[in-house]
Every structure is written in structure tokens, then in C-alpha cells.
Design a protein around this motif. Structure first.
Motif, PDB file in Angstrom:
ATOM      1  N   THR A 117      42.753  13.655  50.777  1.00 61.39           N
ATOM      2  CA  THR A 117      41.381  14.136  50.594  1.00 61.39           C
ATOM      3  C   THR A 117      40.608  14.108  51.897  1.00 61.39           C
ATOM      4  OG1 THR A 117      41.325  13.469  48.264  1.00 61.39           O
ATOM      5  CG2 THR A 117      39.203  13.703  49.402  1.00 61.39           C
ATOM      6  N   CYS A 121      39.118  17.283  53.836  1.00 61.49           N
ATOM      7  CA  CYS A 121      37.663  17.373  54.003  1.00 61.49           C
ATOM      8  C   CYS A 121      37.276  17.442  55.478  1.00 61.49           C
ATOM      9  CB  CYS A 121      36.982  16.181  53.321  1.00 61.49           C
ATOM     10  SG  CYS A 121      36.954  16.287  51.509  1.00 61.49           S
ATOM     11  N   TYR A 155      33.463  21.736  47.263  1.00 61.31           N
ATOM     12  CA  TYR A 155      34.447  20.682  46.977  1.00 61.31           C
ATOM     13  C   TYR A 155      34.212  20.154  45.564  1.00 61.31           C
ATOM     14  CZ  TYR A 155      36.734  16.122  47.007  1.00 61.31           C
ATOM     15  OH  TYR A 155      37.518  15.028  46.684  1.00 61.31           O
ATOM     16  N   ARG A 157      36.264  18.050  42.039  1.00 64.62           N
ATOM     17  CA  ARG A 157      37.405  17.264  41.573  1.00 64.62           C
ATOM     18  C   ARG A 157      37.769  17.715  40.165  1.00 64.62           C
ATOM     19  NH1 ARG A 157      36.943  10.988  42.741  1.00 64.62           N
ATOM     20  NH2 ARG A 157      39.199  11.237  42.505  1.00 64.62           N
ATOM     21  N   ASP A 206      40.261  19.050  44.078  1.00 65.29           N
ATOM     22  CA  ASP A 206      41.010  17.817  44.312  1.00 65.29           C
ATOM     23  C   ASP A 206      41.576  17.300  42.995  1.00 65.29           C
ATOM     24  OD1 ASP A 206      42.082  15.700  45.675  1.00 65.29           O
ATOM     25  OD2 ASP A 206      40.183  14.966  46.489  1.00 65.29           O
ATOM     26  N   ASP A 207      42.604  16.453  43.106  1.00 62.05           N
ATOM     27  CA  ASP A 207      43.252  15.841  41.925  1.00 62.05           C
ATOM     28  C   ASP A 207      43.764  16.905  40.964  1.00 62.05           C
ATOM     29  OD1 ASP A 207      42.451  13.329  42.948  1.00 62.05           O
ATOM     30  OD2 ASP A 207      40.511  13.510  41.970  1.00 62.05           O
ATOM     31  N   VAL A 238      44.643  20.034  45.962  1.00 63.26           N
ATOM     32  CA  VAL A 238      45.108  18.747  46.496  1.00 63.26           C
ATOM     33  C   VAL A 238      45.574  17.893  45.329  1.00 63.26           C
ATOM     34  CG1 VAL A 238      44.503  16.726  47.885  1.00 63.26           C
ATOM     35  CG2 VAL A 238      43.394  18.938  48.338  1.00 63.26           C
TER      36      VAL A 238
END
Length: 421
Positions: A117, A121, A155, A157, A206-207, A238
Motif C-alpha cells: 500500500t 501510494c 484511493y 479500500r 486496495d485489499d 492491490v
């Protein structure tokens, strides 16, 4: 006492953190981009300088040191440099292209606590800073007479149990858009409009491996991601264990080429959208962010260089040069962390606190053996999704056995022995 006679309140220490930053909101993300390199670590002092301080100044310095060790910089590694290069290259290829259509995305795979991450980033922040400067901090796509909104990077998650609706809501939460009572089709259109109106060039999810793809809603999210990619935005996914998650077909990692090998499709299975993973394979380039390893001289040297750079960030009163790199310390630290940078950071952070509190001001194996890193030190990682890394147990040296006394059973106790006594 007049107002002018009252004592002026002391300024707050500069090392105190500001308000919490939520990078999943546009204001928080942009504040993080602006402030991520502003923290000033504690100055380097030696023991005589420290002892000359007044007690209060000494305590403030100790707190500044603790803040420094709790805010260790994300040091680049050969593996993270490769990831950062690919992410930034793919975003720039898409952002500066005059062609319409789908941009090639990137999947960043790796184990938990390996810095995926933060690496991604940091690459995004570098792109955003340059993109804003090139566009003179204005939205090049803004319509005359409208608010000049600009968010080059978004961004988000992935929700733990994702659906197309919840995934769209997470994206719209980033922009602060209202989505109350919207249907799925309306949400997708609003996501499209938000990405366009904010001139977003890169969207990070992410995740992503929280999608297990055994639920129909997870397959629908894959379709949604393909829809997002048609908006001329570069998609960065990611996650942990991407090749085995179903986002791509099950693959194996080739140690010789350092690439994932994806076998041809044999069985489409019962997926409601069996072509989704194949489409993702064609539209993404995947890269692995590996931990350090000890299987070649080059990689052993890379581990040593990383430890040497980490030494320079420590604020202990003894000279830290060689503290992590001399003797058997590199092997010891590798055994405690398996080369995972996140575990190394937590171990060093805890060791520095203990070294300050007990006055030893030095890290060694005996002190670090008293430090334990547990899953509670990594609360942001979801264990059920495989994000928690394997934490090696502490291997304390075996206790020394007490020396046994000499067996005197067969000693001569005759006249000669009695006369000698």
C-alpha cells in the motif's frame, strides 16, 4: 495582573501528530500528499549532550525519539522500486495518451506487511504532484462556469464483503458524492460522472482479494471493474494472493523469471461470468512485491543495505552505525522477520522503546529477544483474507545446564585416603 502580564502559553511540541488522515476521502488523500514528508525526526545527540539537558527537556527529547521511531520512513527496496516504476509508468502512459478506450491496469501482489500500500501510494503521490504542476493546479477538463474540481488520484479500500453497490459507494465516498436511495445502475453512472468531473487518472482499489469470487455478487464486482476501466482511468488493484484468488486464473510463481505463469483455461466452471478473470488477465499487468530473501549474495547484500539505511533513522544515544549490520545481527533480524519489512519495522520500533526505557540505548539480540511482534501490532490487516503475515517465533538460546558434581561412589576411602585427610 493585566492581560499583558499573563504568561504566554508554550507552543505545542512540533512532533505532535495533527488530526487523523483518512486517505479514502479526497481531502484526506490530498492532505496526506502535502504533509507526508513534513515530519522532522528528533535531532541526533550523544550521551554527554543528553545528560546536560534539564529533566523536562530530556523527557521531551525522549518523546520526540519515540515519535521518530513510530514514524519510521518507508525505505525503498529493489523490490518496491520495481513496483513503483511500473505503477507510475502505467499511470503516465494512460494519463498522457490522447487515445480513448481502456487503459492497461496494474495488479500489485504480495504478502501482508510487505509495504504494498505505501509503495503504491508513494508512486501515486509522485504522479499527482507532477500532474498538478503540469496542469497549473487546475482541472484541464473543467466546464466553463463550473467549480474547478481536481482529484488526479482516487484511493479506496475494498469492502470486506463486496458487492457492486458497496464498491460504488466506497468510490463515491472518496469524492464526497451523495448516493442516497440510488439503484445500482444510478451508482455506476454517478461513479462514471465523478471520475470524469474530477479528472481522475488513477483509481486504486486496495485489499482487492477480499473478493473471494465464490459469490455471485463478487463476480458482479469484476464486471463493474471492467466498466470502470472503460472510463479512461488507470486501475491499480492491490492485494494478497491475487493469482490464487480467481481475479486471474490460478497461477504459479516462476522463481527464475520472477513472474507469475498463468496456465491456459481448461474448465470454465460454474461462474456466472466465467470470462471475467480472463478479461482481467488481458487488461492488467501483475507484479509481485516480494520480501527480502537470503538465497543469493545479491539479495543478502540488499538486506544489509536496507538495515544500514534503517540504522540512520534510529535515535539512540550510542552510535547506531553497525548496530543492525555487524556480527550476526543481519541473520538474527532476518530470522525474526522472514525479510518482511513491516515486521522488521515493528520489531525495531518496540526494541527502541525498550532501549530508551532501560537506559541501554542499544539494540542487540538479547534486548530484541524480549520484544514480541503479534497480529495485534497489525490491526489494519484482515486475517480472514490472508493479509496477516506469518510471524516467526522468538528462538531464545537454550538455558545452560548446571554442572553436575563428580560422582564419588568409587573413590578410595581406605587408610591412604584417611591419612591424606
Amino acid at each position: 495582573m493585566t492581560e499583558s502580564d499573563q504568561p504566554t502559553p508554550a507552543a505545542a511540541p512540533s512532533f505532535l501528530p495533527g488530526p487523523p488522515i483518512d486517505r479514502t476521502r479526497v481531502e484526506g488523500w490530498q492532505r496526506w500528499v502535502r504533509s507526508r514528508e513534513l515530519f522532522e525526526p528528533a535531532p541526533i545527540l550523544d550521551l554527554p549532550q543528553y545528560q546536560q539537558m534539564a529533566p523536562r527537556r530530556r523527557r521531551l527529547y525522549d518523546l520526540h525519539r519515540l515519535a521518530t521511531h513510530s514514524s519510521l520512513p518507508v525505505l525503498s527496496t529493489p523490490m518496491s522500486d520495481a513496483v513503483a516504476w511500473l505503477v507510475k509508468a502505467r499511470i503516465e502512459d494512460g494519463a498522457y495518451s490522447h487515445k480513448t478506450g481502456i487503459r492497461t491496469g496494474v495488479m500489485v501482489n504480495g504478502g501482508g506487511a510487505q509495504g504494498k500500500t505505501e509503495t503504491v501510494c508513494a508512486a501515486l503521490a509522485a504522479f499527482e504532484a507532477e500532474w498538478l504542476e503540469v496542469n497549473e493546479y487546475m482541472n484541464p477538463q473543467a466546464i466553463a462556469g463550473t467549480r474547478d474540481l481536481l482529484a488526479p488520484v482516487a484511493y479506496v479500500r475494498c469492502p470486506v464483503k463486496a458487492t457492486p453497490v458497496s464498491t460504488c459507494q466506497r468510490i463515491l465516498d472518496f469524492y464526497g458524492e451523495d448516493y442516497k436511495n440510488m439503484r445500482q445502475e444510478d451508482l455506476i453512472r454517478t461513479v462514471n460522472a465523478a471520475i470524469s468531473s474530477h479528472a481522475t487518472k488513477a483509481l486504486v482499489i486496495d485489499d482487492i482479494t477480499r473478493l473471494k469470487l465464490h459469490r455471485e455478487s463478487d463476480q458482479d464486482v469484476l464486471d463493474l471493474l471492467l466498466e470502470v476501466m472503460s472510463m479512461s482511468v488507470t486501475l491499480i488493484l492491490v492485494g494478497v494472493g491475487i493469482p490464487l484468488s480467481g481475479l486471474l486464473r490460478r497461477g504459479r510463481f516462476d522463481a527464475a523469471t520472477r513472474q507469475w505463469i498463468i496456465p491456459p483455461v481448461k474448465d470454465r466452471g460454474r461462474s456466472p461470468n466465467p470470462e471475467a478473470a480472463t478479461q482481467h488477465e488481458r487488461r492488467f499487468e501483475m507484479i509481485e512485491l516480494e520480501p527480502f530473501s537470503y538465497d543469493s549474495r545479491e539479495r543478502i547484500n540488499a538486506w544489509g543495505n536496507h538495515l544500514a539505511a534503517l540504522e540512520g533513522t534510529l535515535r539512540l544515544l550510542h552510535d547506531t552505525e553497525g548496530m543492525l549490520t555487524s556480527g550476526s545481527m543481519p541473520e538474527y533480524l532476518f530470522g525474526r522477520t522472514n525479510g518482511v519489512v513491516g515486521l522488521l519495522e515493528k520489531l525495531i520500533q518496540r526494541g527502541c522503546r525498550l532501549a530508551i526505557e532501560d537506559g541501554s540505548e542499544r539494540l542487540d539480540a538479547d534486548l530484541l529477544n524480549r520484544c514480541r511482534v503479534s497480529p495485534t501490532d497489525l490491526p489494519e490487516l484482515d486475517a480472514e483474507s490472508g493479509e496477516q503475515p506469518v510471524i516467526p517465533p522468538v528462538k531464545n538460546p537454550p538455558a545452560k545446564k548446571p554442572k553436575r558434581g563428580r560422582n564419588a561412589t568409587f573413590d578410595d576411602s581406605g587408610p591412604a585416603a584417611e591419612s591424606a585427610g
